[in-house]
Design an enzyme around this catalytic site. Structure first.
Site, short mmCIF file in Angstrom:
data_model
loop_
_atom_site.label_atom_id
_atom_site.label_comp_id
_atom_site.label_asym_id
_atom_site.label_seq_id
_atom_site.Cartn_x
_atom_site.Cartn_y
_atom_site.Cartn_z
CE1 TYR A 72 45.30 47.41 42.68
CE2 TYR A 72 46.36 48.14 44.73
CZ TYR A 72 45.22 48.21 44.01
OH TYR A 72 44.18 49.12 43.90
CG ASP A 107 39.82 47.62 38.89
OD1 ASP A 107 40.76 47.75 39.47
OD2 ASP A 107 38.63 47.63 39.34
CG HIS A 164 39.63 50.56 41.75
ND1 HIS A 164 40.57 49.69 41.77
CD2 HIS A 164 40.30 51.17 42.92
CE1 HIS A 164 41.47 49.73 42.57
NE2 HIS A 164 41.25 50.64 43.27
#
Ligand SMILES: Cc1cc2nc3c(=O)[nH]c(=O)nc-3n(C[C@H](O)[C@H](O)[C@H](O)COP(=O)(O)O)c2cc1C
Ligand SMILES: CC(C)CC(=O)C(=O)O
Length: 383
Positions: A135, A163, A262
């Site tokens: 991330y 995303d 996701h």
């Protein structure tokens, strides 16, 4: 259709009730939940159900070969484990159990930056390729250290999740006041993740609160240069659904894309991944491999994704079901079932090799969105 069985599960979905029976209720809902109305969770499955196969005949399927290469490394099947945070929530050994299971099948595991075991320990037990999911952390220094440690430990690729500028509204987590038990931590983040990770608060998820505090929503295209300049590993972007973004990523030379929503946990209402895949494959036009995740629950799903242009598929929740139900053996069984079902589907569809999985195998609808070119993994095809 989920059924409870006596003895060894015969399908992947039969692992779900076994997992649920062993997990705290809030953890089950954290695993299973999606964002908002969960329409995208459902859409992923509906797309696989909607697309049908037109089998070929008379094509000698006495040997069907599921083996392939994924980012240049041999794999026994076009499969991998999608990144998921905190595998220790599912079983005591955490990610160590997962990499062992995937290693036995020689398929890659994408370890999450929020893993519950250290990268070094995971790498020690890995017998197959291990990639690291990132991330975009506010603290770029921490991110840089994470990348360095993963490289030193022998990880083979970086998967940047794109995303998640913030976490989707996971209503089940909030309703169940989901939080991590005190013994589960994120050892790779050097004490960055503390405090409210373990705090219960009615009406909100501790995980969402902590993720939102660490993930930098300013991530944009120019940041890819920063990452490129700090690693020699291949960079994979995870969470691309738009053809325009896919073309731009390919222009910038990313090494692969994962078409993903996701698992329906981010934008509620986002496209099903199988629906988005052909446009992405067309936009990329063979410049890099395209992978898919989201809703893959059986061998015919894998076959459909590959026929629509994916090089390989990644599996999320079913691996957690396997881990929760039976630890490493359960995760291995989930992946083995998937590989065996793919082999079976190939035989019955008249496709002895993965190369023979082409868009014309799919009924109208998917066939209408046939990709223009697929990625060539041969040494001549790879850049
Ligand atoms: C419990 C859970 C945790 C997840 N954690 C992450 C994560 O840390 N990073 C990430 O990029 N994706 C994460 N994902 C998304 C998965 O990588 C993947 O996109 C999704 O689960 C695929 O859909 P499926 O579960 O239907 O197979 C998570 C998914 C689940 C279910
Ligand atoms: C810790 C979270 C950010 C993990 C995640 O991506 C998810 O739960 O979907």
């Amino acid at each position: 259709m989920t059924a409870t069985t006596v003895g060894r599960p015969l399908t992947i979905e039969e692992y779900a009730p076994l997992a649920r029976a062993r997990l705290p209720e809030a953890t089950w809902h954290y695993f299973e939940g999606g964002a908002g109305t969960e329409s995208t969770v459902e859409a992923n499955r509906a797309a696989f159900r909607r697309v049908r196969i037109r089998p070929r005949v008379l094509s000698d399927v006495s040997h069907c070969d599921t083996s392939t290469t994924i980012l240049g490394e041999p794999a026994s099947a076009p499969l991998g484990v999608a990144p998921m945070a905190y595998h220790e929530l599912a079983c005591e050994e955490g990610e160590v159990a997962t990499v062992r299971a995937a290693g036995e099948l020689r398929v890659p595991t994408v370890v999450g930056i929020f893993a519950s075991r250290s990268f070094e320990r995971i790498a020690e037990h890995a017998t197959g390729p291990v990639w690291l999911q990132l991330y975009w952390l506010h603290r770029r220094g921490v991110l840089e250290r994470v990348v360095r440690r993963a490289e030193d430990a022998g990880f083979r690729a970086l998967v940047l999740t794109v995303d998640t500028p913030r976490l989707g509204r996971r209503l089940r987590e909030a309703r169940h006041g989901f939080h991590l038990p005190p013994h589960i931590t994120a050892p790779n983040l050097d004490g960055e993740v503390t405090g409210f990770l373990h705090e219960h608060e009615d009406g909100s998820s501790a995980l969402s609160r902590h993720a939102d505090a660490f993930i930098d929503p300013s991530l944009n295209w120019s940041d890819l240069d920063w990452l490129r300049s700090r690693t020699r590993l291949p960079i994979v972007l995870k969470g691309v659904l738009s053809a325009a973004d896919a073309a731009r990523a390919a222009d910038l030379g990313v090494d692969a894309l994962i078409v993903s929503n996701h698992g329906g946990r981010q934008l509620d209402g986002a496209s099903a991944t199988l629906d988005a895949l052909p446009d992405v494959v067309r936009a990329v036009a063979g410049r890099c491999p395209v992978f898919l995740d989201g809703g893959v629950r059986g061998g015919t799903d894998v076959l459909k994704a590959l026929a629509a242009g994916a090089r390989a598929v990644f599996v999320g929740r079913p691996v957690l079901w396997g881990l929760a139900a039976a630890g490493e053996a359960g995760a291995r069984d989930v992946l083995t079932l998937l590989r065996d079902e793919l082999e079976d589907a190939m035989a019955l569809a008249g496709c002895p090799s993965l190369d023979s999985l082409t868009p014309d195998l799919l009924d109208r609808g998917a066939a209408a969105v046939a990709p223009a070119a697929s990625y060539d993994e041969s040494p001549e095809g790879r850049r």
